[in-house]
Design a protein around this motif. Structure first.
Motif, PDB file in Angstrom:
ATOM      1  N   ILE A 205       0.844  -1.204   0.000  1.00 28.86           N
ATOM      2  CA  ILE A 205       0.000   0.000   0.000  1.00 28.86           C
ATOM      3  C   ILE A 205       0.874   1.246   0.000  1.00 28.86           C
ATOM      4  O   ILE A 205       0.598   2.231  -0.701  1.00 28.86           O
ATOM      5  CB  ILE A 205      -0.942  -0.006   1.223  1.00 28.86           C
ATOM      6  CG1 ILE A 205      -1.932  -1.169   1.117  1.00 28.86           C
ATOM      7  CG2 ILE A 205      -1.674   1.324   1.345  1.00 28.86           C
ATOM      8  CD1 ILE A 205      -2.794  -1.345   2.357  1.00 28.86           C
ATOM      9  N   GLY A 206       1.963   1.199   0.792  1.00 28.20           N
ATOM     10  CA  GLY A 206       2.815   2.375   0.894  1.00 28.20           C
ATOM     11  C   GLY A 206       3.408   2.776  -0.430  1.00 28.20           C
ATOM     12  O   GLY A 206       3.580   3.976  -0.726  1.00 28.20           O
ATOM     13  N   ARG A 207       3.738   1.809  -1.288  1.00 22.31           N
ATOM     14  CA  ARG A 207       4.320   2.120  -2.586  1.00 22.31           C
ATOM     15  C   ARG A 207       3.303   2.759  -3.531  1.00 22.31           C
ATOM     16  O   ARG A 207       3.666   3.392  -4.514  1.00 22.31           O
ATOM     17  CB  ARG A 207       4.894   0.850  -3.228  1.00 22.31           C
ATOM     18  CG  ARG A 207       6.159   0.331  -2.530  1.00 22.31           C
ATOM     19  CD  ARG A 207       6.856  -0.714  -3.393  1.00 22.31           C
ATOM     20  NE  ARG A 207       6.018  -1.872  -3.646  1.00 22.31           N
ATOM     21  CZ  ARG A 207       5.949  -2.953  -2.870  1.00 22.31           C
ATOM     22  NH1 ARG A 207       6.674  -3.012  -1.746  1.00 22.31           N
ATOM     23  NH2 ARG A 207       5.170  -3.963  -3.195  1.00 22.31           N
ATOM     24  N   ARG A 208       2.024   2.591  -3.258  1.00 19.51           N
ATOM     25  CA  ARG A 208       0.980   3.097  -4.146  1.00 19.51           C
ATOM     26  C   ARG A 208       0.358   4.409  -3.665  1.00 19.51           C
ATOM     27  O   ARG A 208      -0.593   4.912  -4.275  1.00 19.51           O
ATOM     28  CB  ARG A 208      -0.099   2.029  -4.321  1.00 19.51           C
ATOM     29  CG  ARG A 208       0.387   0.898  -5.242  1.00 19.51           C
ATOM     30  CD  ARG A 208      -0.423  -0.365  -5.069  1.00 19.51           C
ATOM     31  NE  ARG A 208       0.006  -1.383  -6.030  1.00 19.51           N
ATOM     32  CZ  ARG A 208       1.144  -2.081  -5.935  1.00 19.51           C
ATOM     33  NH1 ARG A 208       1.998  -1.832  -4.928  1.00 19.51           N
ATOM     34  NH2 ARG A 208       1.454  -2.985  -6.847  1.00 19.51           N
ATOM     35  N   ALA A 216       1.069   7.854   3.093  1.00 17.26           N
ATOM     36  CA  ALA A 216       2.401   7.244   3.074  1.00 17.26           C
ATOM     37  C   ALA A 216       3.010   7.235   4.472  1.00 17.26           C
ATOM     38  O   ALA A 216       3.634   6.255   4.909  1.00 17.26           O
ATOM     39  CB  ALA A 216       3.304   8.002   2.099  1.00 17.26           C
ATOM     40  N   ALA A 217       2.817   8.362   5.218  1.00 13.70           N
ATOM     41  CA  ALA A 217       3.342   8.424   6.590  1.00 13.70           C
ATOM     42  C   ALA A 217       2.647   7.405   7.488  1.00 13.70           C
ATOM     43  O   ALA A 217       3.275   6.753   8.335  1.00 13.70           O
ATOM     44  CB  ALA A 217       3.172   9.845   7.137  1.00 13.70           C
ATOM     45  N   MET A 222       2.685   2.295  10.432  1.00 10.06           N
ATOM     46  CA  MET A 222       2.175   0.936  10.623  1.00 10.06           C
ATOM     47  C   MET A 222       3.286  -0.093  10.437  1.00 10.06           C
ATOM     48  O   MET A 222       3.360  -1.099  11.151  1.00 10.06           O
ATOM     49  CB  MET A 222       1.032   0.682   9.644  1.00 10.06           C
ATOM     50  CG  MET A 222      -0.212   1.506   9.945  1.00 10.06           C
ATOM     51  SD  MET A 222      -1.477   1.308   8.660  1.00 10.06           S
ATOM     52  CE  MET A 222      -1.841  -0.439   8.826  1.00 10.06           C
ATOM     53  N   GLY A 223       4.192   0.184   9.456  1.00  6.52           N
ATOM     54  CA  GLY A 223       5.302  -0.739   9.236  1.00  6.52           C
ATOM     55  C   GLY A 223       6.201  -0.836  10.460  1.00  6.52           C
ATOM     56  O   GLY A 223       6.669  -1.916  10.817  1.00  6.52           O
TER      57      GLY A 223
END
Length: 396
Positions: A205-208, A216-217, A222-223
């Motif tokens: 999801i972050g890459r999109r 993105a933040a 979450m990561g």
């Protein structure tokens, strides 16, 4: 007319409470005082001139005839053997015996034995008291024997119960460790794989959402949370069942645990591990017992010692009968013997039980303000792997 000395002697004989009589060389009575006549149940004139052995000493207490040649009274003048006897009886005029203590001494006249003087007392009450005391003593001995037998039975029963309790404790510990292993594997296989999948999804999801900074933040946050969860899950798995114990053995597991402890608390530490060549690490219950004891040693230092320095020694002797020595010494507040031996010192009791079940000995050396030294000495032996099938419970 009696002389003054004779009168004094007669007065002395009559005033004493002991029975006194004299006999000539034929055993006939030559004189007898009042106390003797009364104890024997005769009048004085009935006794004078009589053979005293036949009159009062003719039979043993059990009814056996008492020959004159065996009589100690007569031997006093016949053989010159004075005597003092307290285990025979005299016989009264009515045919009843009484326990008597008597002595017989020869009478010497003009250098020759002319007879003997006998003194005696009735010791019936004394003998009765002695018999009662002996009976009481025997009864007490029987009671003591019964008590000792009961104590021995109770001790044996308690020993058996303690043995069964220890066997049950060891079995429960085996079950607990097996359950920990199962839970650790399930956490690793299921929760670990879910966290990894979740991490991959968040990264996807972050890459999109690169063009949307807030999202993105959020994905990056979450990561990081997932990474923290993975670390915590890994620590939980390690606490439940360190994989290094199964994959690399006890020596590596002990050294790893010690280094983890040192790194976590950043104390001044001295770690030394010396394992003799050719000594394979134990497996199964003994390995996990040593590891858990070592964990408890380090945990006690962390929780209670308030130490600044700690020294850890792990040594394994050479074959053919290797012995493991594990010692943890700190410079902390220490503890009293009473505190270490207290009934509620469950951690200490647990370590000792674990060690004792596998033939080891755990000792403590500590004093208030002087730190604590805990030492485990464990003979090593072969054992089946710990994660084998859980054994059946010991018989009740």
């Amino acid at each position: 007319m009696p002389t003054r000395d004779a009168a004094s002697l007669a007065l002395l004989l009559e005033s004493t409470g002991e029975g006194i009589y004299g006999i000539d060389r034929d055993g006939r009575c030559t004189f007898i005082n009042r106390a003797a006549a009364q104890m024997l149940g005769y009048r004085t004139e009935q006794v004078l001139g009589q053979n005293m052995h036949r009159l009062v000493h003719h039979t043993h207490a059990d009814g056996r005839d008492y020959p004159e040649h065996d009589c100690p009274i007569l031997n006093a003048y016949r053989q010159g053997l004075p005597c003092r006897i307290d285990h025979e009886v005299f016989w009264r005029a009515d045919g009843r015996p009484f326990d008597a203590e008597y002595s017989s001494y020869p009478v010497i006249e003009a250098g020759e034995v002319g007879g003997a003087v006998i003194t005696f007392v009735d010791i019936t009450e004394r003998k009765r008291a002695e018999r009662a005391l002996q009976q009481a003593k025997q009864a007490l001995e029987r009671t003591n024997d019964e008590l000792e037998h009961r104590v021995a039975e109770r001790t044996h029963a308690l020993s058996d119960a303690l043995t069964r309790l220890r066997e049950l404790s060891a079995w429960l510990e085996t079950v607990r460790e097996s359950e920990r292993t199962r839970i650790a594997r399930e956490i690793h296989d299921e929760l670990g794989s879910l966290l990894v999948a979740l991490k991959m999804d968040v990264n996807w999801i972050g890459r999109r959402v690169d063009d949307r900074p807030p999202l993105a933040a959020k994905c990056a946050g979450m990561g990081r949370l997932i990474d923290t969860a993975v670390d915590k899950v890994g620590r939980i798995i390690t606490d439940l069942r360190p994989s290094i114990l199964d994959h690399q053995g006890l020596w590596a597991a002990l050294e790893w645990q010690a280094q983890e402890f040192i790194d976590r608390f950043e104390w001044q530490a001295d770690l030394r591990v010396v394992v003799a060549a050719g000594v394979l690490p134990p497996q199964g219950g003994q390995a996990i017992a040593v590891f858990r004891i070592f964990q408890e040693m380090l945990s006690n230092v962390a929780r209670h010692a308030q130490a600044t320095r700690v020294a850890i020694r792990i040594t394994v002797d050479s074959p053919p009968d290797p012995v493991l020595w594990v010692e943890v010494q700190d410079d902390g507040v220490g503890a009293t013997v009473a505190a270490l031996e207290a009934p509620r010192s469950y951690g200490v009791m647990g370590m000792r039980e674990r060690a004792g079940h596998h033939g080891g000995v755990l000792t403590f050396r500590s004093a208030p303000g002087a730190g604590t030294c805990v030492r485990l000495v464990m003979p090593l032996h072969d054992e089946a792997p710990h994660d084998a099938a859980v054994p059946e419970a010991p018989p009740p």
